[in-house]
Design an enzyme around this catalytic site. Sequence first.
Site, short mmCIF file in Angstrom:
data_model
loop_
_atom_site.label_atom_id
_atom_site.label_comp_id
_atom_site.label_asym_id
_atom_site.label_seq_id
_atom_site.Cartn_x
_atom_site.Cartn_y
_atom_site.Cartn_z
N GLY A 1 19.17 31.84 45.51
CA GLY A 1 19.94 30.69 45.05
C GLY A 1 21.10 31.13 44.19
O GLY A 1 21.88 32.01 44.53
N GLY A 2 21.20 30.48 43.00
CA GLY A 2 22.31 30.77 42.09
C GLY A 2 22.36 32.24 41.71
O GLY A 2 23.44 32.80 41.48
N GLY B 1 51.43 49.02 62.02
CA GLY B 1 51.09 48.32 60.78
C GLY B 1 50.07 49.08 59.96
O GLY B 1 50.06 49.03 58.73
N ALA B 2 49.21 49.82 60.66
CA ALA B 2 48.19 50.57 59.94
C ALA B 2 48.83 51.69 59.12
O ALA B 2 48.34 52.05 58.05
CB ALA B 2 47.16 51.13 60.92
#
Length: 548
Positions: free
Chosen positions: A203-204, A438-439
């Site tokens: 949970g939290g 782009g790499a």
Amino acid sequence: MSASEPDFVRVPVLRPNRRRLNGDAAKPPEPPERSMPLLREQRAALREETATGNRRAVQRQHALGKRTARERLGLLLDEDSFVEIGTYRRHQAQGLKMGGSRPYTDGVITGSGTVDGRQVFVYAQDFTIFGGSLGAAHAAKIHRLMDLALEAGAPLIGLNDSGGARIQEGVGALDGYGGIFHRSVQASGVIPQISVVLGPCAGGAAYSPALADVTFMVWDTAQLYLTGPDVVEAVTGERVTHAELGGAEVHGTHSGVATFVHEDEESCLADVRHLLSLLPSNNLEPPPAAEERGATTDERPRLAEIVPVEAGKPYDMRAVVAEIVDDGDFLEFHTEWARNVVCLLARVDGEVVGVVGNQPIVLAGVLDADAAQKAARFVRFCDAFGIPLVTLVDVPGFLPGADQERAGVIRHGAKLLYAYCEATVPRVQVIIRKAYGGAYIVMDSHSIGGDLSLAWPTNEIAVMGAEGAVNVIFRKELAAAADPDGLRAELVAEYTEQLAHPYHAAERGFVDDVIDPAQTRAAVARGLVMLRDKRTAPPRRKHGNIPL
Ligand code: HXC
């Protein structure tokens, strides 16, 4: 009392003065009578309730291969260094069977100690008390600890073993989590935050590891999930085990939440100590340096043997790293997640560095959505804590395809771009073999703020590989040719000679030096010395808008 006497003389607790007046100086001070039974009572209660939790719960903890919270603190901290605070804190809840059980500590031990003599703040959740669940008092203790850690500028370590929000305390528990998350974000980039998951973290509780800089999990016993198997089945009908839902394999290999996965608690906590030896206490201090190793003149001829000349042949980038860093020693982050990029901490000539490298043995070292996220987070972590970056480039490009586009390779790739563009620490790039498209840009090229770019003589830097480039540029000519293969070979050779070598980039200033591979360690070490005192002033703004 004269006017020059300091104020504190008047404070009544200074009884020795009075006893001297009564001629009783040799006798030790008697505590007030009523405090003795109270002290006895409290010591007994403490022994019973804070040392171990209830015996059956402790036995169960041990049977599961887990340590108690105090045993864990003993493994993590230097001997006898722990100073505990908030021991007597208890919950104030009444209903739902809570009124009859109010153990001290409220299920979390908080305090400060040292690791290799350096101060840290630590909380350890105690599963033997209410399943380590978090109520208001438990949360308040962690809040206070986080405040103290931030004020002291010392790392915060959370040892998590918790069923999540204490159900009986309702919104008080939720509010407690909110306070932890808020403090964690305020402390982010100021002090290192390390989360160690040693049991359920439900949970939290799961968001603290997610917000931490580094998260450790232990194989078999640690689980991290928002909702447990019962809730999953009730809501979706899916039946899963705890491990399938949120075990170390899930988070170490697939989700990327766990930075390190360990076989057992002993090796896990030993590695937390090792990690701390590489980190500064806060963002204003440098990382702890070790002795210089003469790296600036150290030749490593094996490097040329490790890396095959053929651009498509695989090799393990970690073998290259081992030649460049001190003693071949490094701490690799996320060894099983996004393995096509390696991120690790090491030392070069005694100084801590963060290394990012493409990994040719996995997917030929392409960048994809996961690799970009992994590297981006690592770059930001290093930058936040003043750790210089060394980027080892051997990348064929971003992974093309519909799957990757849908997986958000553009958005995640932009994170990596953003992280590098923003980083102000010294940045050294070494282009090992190839760097395309782009790499090339994103792997810390000069254009995005890299400080020093070094390249091996054999490498290719271009928009794309020669074959692909020729097929695009000369499509019509190749279609019309009597001998298309022969023409293609000629054009590939021409393209390679003109563009695909480091001198093309070096002549234009995109690469600062073309180096003999054997001199890589020395060149990196010299570059880091040159950049050591680098200072930059980022533009004034509230904060940037990283493509999260
Ligand atoms: C109160 C809890 C508790 C909780 C466990 N206990 N979780 N008490 N609140 N959240 C208690 C149990 O009642 C039990 O008490 C003792 O701890 C040990 O738990 P067991 O179930 O016996 O242990 P085990 O079989 O090992 O199972 C551990 C567990 C399971 C997987 C963690 O207890 C569990 O599923 N708990 C609930 C998890 C959960 O859903 N938490 C709430 C999440 S919601 P006794 O007295 O019998 O020894 C949440 C919202 C916050 O956190 C969101 C913020 C973003």
